[in-house]
Write a protein that holds these residues in place. Structure first.
Motif, mmCIF file in Angstrom:
data_model
loop_
_atom_site.group_PDB
_atom_site.id
_atom_site.type_symbol
_atom_site.label_atom_id
_atom_site.label_comp_id
_atom_site.label_asym_id
_atom_site.label_seq_id
_atom_site.Cartn_x
_atom_site.Cartn_y
_atom_site.Cartn_z
ATOM 1 N N TYR A 121 0.832 -1.196 0.000
ATOM 2 C CA TYR A 121 0.000 0.000 0.000
ATOM 3 C C TYR A 121 0.874 1.257 0.000
ATOM 4 O O TYR A 121 1.752 1.414 0.839
ATOM 5 N N ASP A 122 0.617 2.130 -0.957
ATOM 6 C CA ASP A 122 1.241 3.457 -1.012
ATOM 7 C C ASP A 122 0.310 4.338 -1.829
ATOM 8 O O ASP A 122 0.651 4.789 -2.918
ATOM 9 N N HIS A 123 -0.876 4.567 -1.289
ATOM 10 C CA HIS A 123 -1.969 5.174 -2.032
ATOM 11 C C HIS A 123 -2.693 6.217 -1.187
ATOM 12 O O HIS A 123 -2.764 6.106 0.032
ATOM 13 N N ASN A 124 -3.258 7.193 -1.904
ATOM 14 C CA ASN A 124 -4.071 8.209 -1.260
ATOM 15 C C ASN A 124 -5.509 7.721 -1.115
ATOM 16 O O ASN A 124 -6.120 7.258 -2.085
ATOM 17 N N TYR A 125 -6.031 7.837 0.106
ATOM 18 C CA TYR A 125 -7.441 7.568 0.355
ATOM 19 C C TYR A 125 -8.201 8.888 0.366
ATOM 20 O O TYR A 125 -7.743 9.871 0.980
ATOM 21 N N CYS A 126 -9.336 8.911 -0.319
ATOM 22 C CA CYS A 126 -10.156 10.116 -0.427
ATOM 23 C C CYS A 126 -11.118 10.117 0.757
ATOM 24 O O CYS A 126 -12.096 9.357 0.775
ATOM 25 N N LEU A 127 -10.828 10.931 1.744
ATOM 26 C CA LEU A 127 -11.568 10.883 3.002
ATOM 27 C C LEU A 127 -12.989 11.415 2.834
ATOM 28 O O LEU A 127 -13.216 12.390 2.108
ATOM 29 N N SER A 128 -13.906 10.772 3.520
ATOM 30 C CA SER A 128 -15.299 11.174 3.472
ATOM 31 C C SER A 128 -15.443 12.614 3.945
ATOM 32 O O SER A 128 -14.900 13.000 4.973
ATOM 33 N N GLY A 129 -16.134 13.420 3.173
ATOM 34 C CA GLY A 129 -16.365 14.817 3.534
ATOM 35 C C GLY A 129 -15.341 15.785 3.000
ATOM 36 O O GLY A 129 -15.502 16.997 3.148
ATOM 37 N N GLY A 130 -14.246 15.277 2.383
ATOM 38 C CA GLY A 130 -13.230 16.173 1.847
ATOM 39 C C GLY A 130 -12.550 16.980 2.933
ATOM 40 O O GLY A 130 -12.379 16.518 4.058
ATOM 41 N N ARG A 131 -12.151 18.210 2.600
ATOM 42 C CA ARG A 131 -11.564 19.106 3.597
ATOM 43 C C ARG A 131 -12.676 19.585 4.535
ATOM 44 O O ARG A 131 -13.734 20.014 4.082
ATOM 45 N N THR A 132 -12.425 19.510 5.839
ATOM 46 C CA THR A 132 -13.463 19.840 6.811
ATOM 47 C C THR A 132 -13.034 21.001 7.698
ATOM 48 O O THR A 132 -11.845 21.312 7.806
ATOM 49 N N ARG A 133 -14.004 21.614 8.351
ATOM 50 C CA ARG A 133 -13.717 22.771 9.206
ATOM 51 C C ARG A 133 -12.979 22.347 10.466
ATOM 52 O O ARG A 133 -12.110 23.070 10.958
ATOM 53 N N VAL A 134 -13.345 21.199 11.019
ATOM 54 C CA VAL A 134 -12.693 20.677 12.215
ATOM 55 C C VAL A 134 -12.257 19.238 11.935
ATOM 56 O O VAL A 134 -12.831 18.560 11.076
ATOM 57 N N PRO A 135 -11.251 18.750 12.635
ATOM 58 C CA PRO A 135 -10.795 17.370 12.399
ATOM 59 C C PRO A 135 -11.887 16.354 12.715
ATOM 60 O O PRO A 135 -12.652 16.509 13.671
ATOM 61 N N ARG A 136 -11.965 15.311 11.866
ATOM 62 C CA ARG A 136 -12.877 14.200 12.106
ATOM 63 C C ARG A 136 -12.073 12.912 12.032
ATOM 64 O O ARG A 136 -10.943 12.876 11.529
ATOM 65 N N LEU A 137 -12.636 11.834 12.527
ATOM 66 C CA LEU A 137 -11.922 10.570 12.578
ATOM 67 C C LEU A 137 -11.657 10.060 11.163
ATOM 68 O O LEU A 137 -12.587 9.860 10.379
ATOM 69 N N ALA A 138 -10.384 9.850 10.845
ATOM 70 C CA ALA A 138 -10.001 9.349 9.527
ATOM 71 C C ALA A 138 -9.517 7.908 9.582
ATOM 72 O O ALA A 138 -9.749 7.138 8.639
ATOM 73 N N ALA A 139 -8.827 7.538 10.671
ATOM 74 C CA ALA A 139 -8.247 6.199 10.738
ATOM 75 C C ALA A 139 -8.112 5.760 12.188
ATOM 76 O O ALA A 139 -7.977 6.587 13.101
ATOM 77 N N ARG A 140 -8.131 4.456 12.378
ATOM 78 C CA ARG A 140 -7.904 3.843 13.692
ATOM 79 C C ARG A 140 -7.022 2.621 13.479
ATOM 80 O O ARG A 140 -7.251 1.832 12.554
ATOM 81 N N VAL A 141 -5.991 2.500 14.315
ATOM 82 C CA VAL A 141 -5.078 1.359 14.234
ATOM 83 C C VAL A 141 -4.994 0.718 15.615
ATOM 84 O O VAL A 141 -4.811 1.410 16.623
ATOM 85 N N THR A 148 -4.914 32.099 4.900
ATOM 86 C CA THR A 148 -4.055 31.307 5.776
ATOM 87 C C THR A 148 -4.331 29.826 5.549
ATOM 88 O O THR A 148 -5.489 29.381 5.664
ATOM 89 N N TYR A 149 -3.287 29.110 5.177
ATOM 90 C CA TYR A 149 -3.376 27.653 5.088
ATOM 91 C C TYR A 149 -3.404 27.077 6.493
ATOM 92 O O TYR A 149 -2.601 27.467 7.355
ATOM 93 N N ARG A 150 -4.318 26.169 6.735
ATOM 94 C CA ARG A 150 -4.391 25.503 8.034
ATOM 95 C C ARG A 150 -4.543 24.002 7.848
ATOM 96 O O ARG A 150 -5.253 23.553 6.948
ATOM 97 N N HIS A 151 -3.861 23.283 8.695
ATOM 98 C CA HIS A 151 -3.931 21.817 8.705
ATOM 99 C C HIS A 151 -3.767 21.386 10.155
ATOM 100 O O HIS A 151 -2.742 21.643 10.778
ATOM 101 N N VAL A 152 -4.804 20.725 10.696
ATOM 102 C CA VAL A 152 -4.757 20.226 12.062
ATOM 103 C C VAL A 152 -5.011 18.732 12.055
ATOM 104 O O VAL A 152 -6.020 18.267 11.495
ATOM 105 N N SER A 153 -4.111 17.972 12.677
ATOM 106 C CA SER A 153 -4.288 16.534 12.844
ATOM 107 C C SER A 153 -4.049 16.181 14.304
ATOM 108 O O SER A 153 -3.128 16.707 14.939
ATOM 109 N N LEU A 154 -4.877 15.297 14.815
ATOM 110 C CA LEU A 154 -4.786 14.843 16.201
ATOM 111 C C LEU A 154 -4.484 13.356 16.223
ATOM 112 O O LEU A 154 -5.147 12.572 15.528
ATOM 113 N N TYR A 155 -3.477 12.977 17.012
ATOM 114 C CA TYR A 155 -3.102 11.586 17.190
ATOM 115 C C TYR A 155 -3.475 11.207 18.628
ATOM 116 O O TYR A 155 -2.838 11.640 19.576
#
Length: 361
Positions: free
Chosen positions: A259-279, A349-356
């Motif tokens: 695997y080395d692929h882009n997944y198209c996340l549901s909802g596209g770019r969002t105003r606030v972070p939403r759950l994208a993945a769980r491991v 202003t470009y913004r990118h927020v990710s929570l781990y």
């Protein structure tokens, strides 16, 4: 009775000196119960991330190096901040407002992760630090007009913060003085069993909240548009071990060597972070949830780790010894008008927020 002094939650220490004499610093953010992240001013790298297991034993779960020299000499993106444009740009060329722009190729004919001298190779400045219950550090970088072929002077701020008992926030902001393209990400290599433990991540159980992904050609450039994951090895909408279908006779698995692929996340770019993945790692009980506001998530199963990189604890990292989940814009967006835009104009202003977020089973 005198109050006991409160121990610091932010520690600063030297990490080495580059060949040009520049001193590199490591900043450690200390959470509760052994949760800790260490950040370098070189490449804004997450050099270590200690996370407790179900028994409370905390170990380092990210690939990296114990010394500065390998970060400076070997470009492997371990834990780095990637920019100006994460992922690939076909041919290293794009046109913006009628002006042809050229990024030096560093992945065959394509430009990868900002070209040969991307943000992962830069020394970031420490702009702000916060001690206390929610320690944080803000790093800064100025990329001049024409840097690696990208137009506009780009000013970037990146904040690492412990925003919960076991939560790491990674927040990018950027502004420009000319129209440009921006796509920044954190390139962590994770193994929830612990790096010292060794072993691959094929038993890690992954869930991805995406109904489609981007098939690629032999040079890892998207061709066509999003394709449904249903009925393919790329379907992680329900929990599935990373290794369950990694050897399936599927053309896209063959091209990516996994695997080395882009997944198209549901909802596209969002105003606030939403759950994208769980491991989940069944052995240790560690769980990582990734929340992001970005439209894409590059899932990489460590296919090109070849045993030549010596990391922490004297380990040689081999194929599938780690996984990457890189929130970002879609690859080759500069050449694809049908993909979500990565354009940034003056005054924006470009913004990118990710929570781990970490927990246990």
């Amino acid at each position: 009775m005198m109050d006991r002094p409160v121990p610091p939650r932010l520690l600063r220490e030297p990490f080495g000196i580059l060949a040009d004499g520049t001193a590199i610093e490591r900043l450690r953010l200390l959470g509760d119960g052994g949760f800790e992240v260490a950040i370098l001013t070189f490449g804004a790298v997450v050099q270590a991330l200690h996370v407790p297991d179900r028994d409370g034993d905390s170990v380092d779960i990210v690939l990296g190096h114990d010394r500065l020299a390998p970060y400076a000499s070997d470009r492997r993106y371990f834990g780095a901040a990637v920019g100006r444009y994460a992922n690939r740009i076909q041919g290293g060329s794009f046109t913006l407002d009628g002006i042809a722009c050229h990024v030096p190729a560093n992945d065959g004919p394509n430009a990868l992760h900002g070209g040969p001298d991307g943000f992962d190779r830069r020394v970031w400045s420490v702009e702000a630090v916060t001690d206390g219950p929610a320690p944080s550090v803000t790093l800064g970088l100025v990329s001049p007009d024409g840097d690696q072929g990208f137009p506009g002077t780009l000013s970037v701020r990146l904040t690492y913060a412990l925003t919960g008992p076991r939560e790491l926030s990674i927040a990018f902001e950027a502004t420009t003085d000319r129209p440009t393209l921006v796509n920044l990400t954190h390139h962590g290599f994770f193994n929830l069993a612990g790096v010292a433990e060794g072993g691959d991540v094929l038993d890690h159980v992954l869930t991805l909240n995406a109904d489609s992904y981007l098939p690629v050609d032999a040079l890892a450039i998207p061709h066509g548009g999003p394709a449904p994951v249903a009925g393919t090895p790329f379907d992680f909408r329900s929990p599935k071990a990373i290794g369950a279908d990694i050897r399936a006779a599927h053309e896209q698995v063959r091209l990516g060597r996994g695997y080395d692929h882009n997944y198209c996340l549901s909802g596209g770019r969002t105003r606030v972070p939403r759950l994208a993945a769980r491991v989940e790692h069944p052995g240790s009980g560690r769980v990582m949830e990734l929340m992001t506001d970005q439209p894409g998530l590059q899932f990489y199963s460590g296919n090109f780790l070849d045993g030549t990189a010596e990391g922490k604890f004297g380990r040689l990292h081999r194929q599938s010894d780690a996984f990457c989940l890189e929130p970002q814009a879609w690859p080759d967006t500069p050449n694809r008008g049908d993909f979500p835009s990565a354009r940034l104009d003056p005054g924006e202003t470009y913004r990118h927020v990710s929570l781990y977020r970490f927990s246990t089973l």
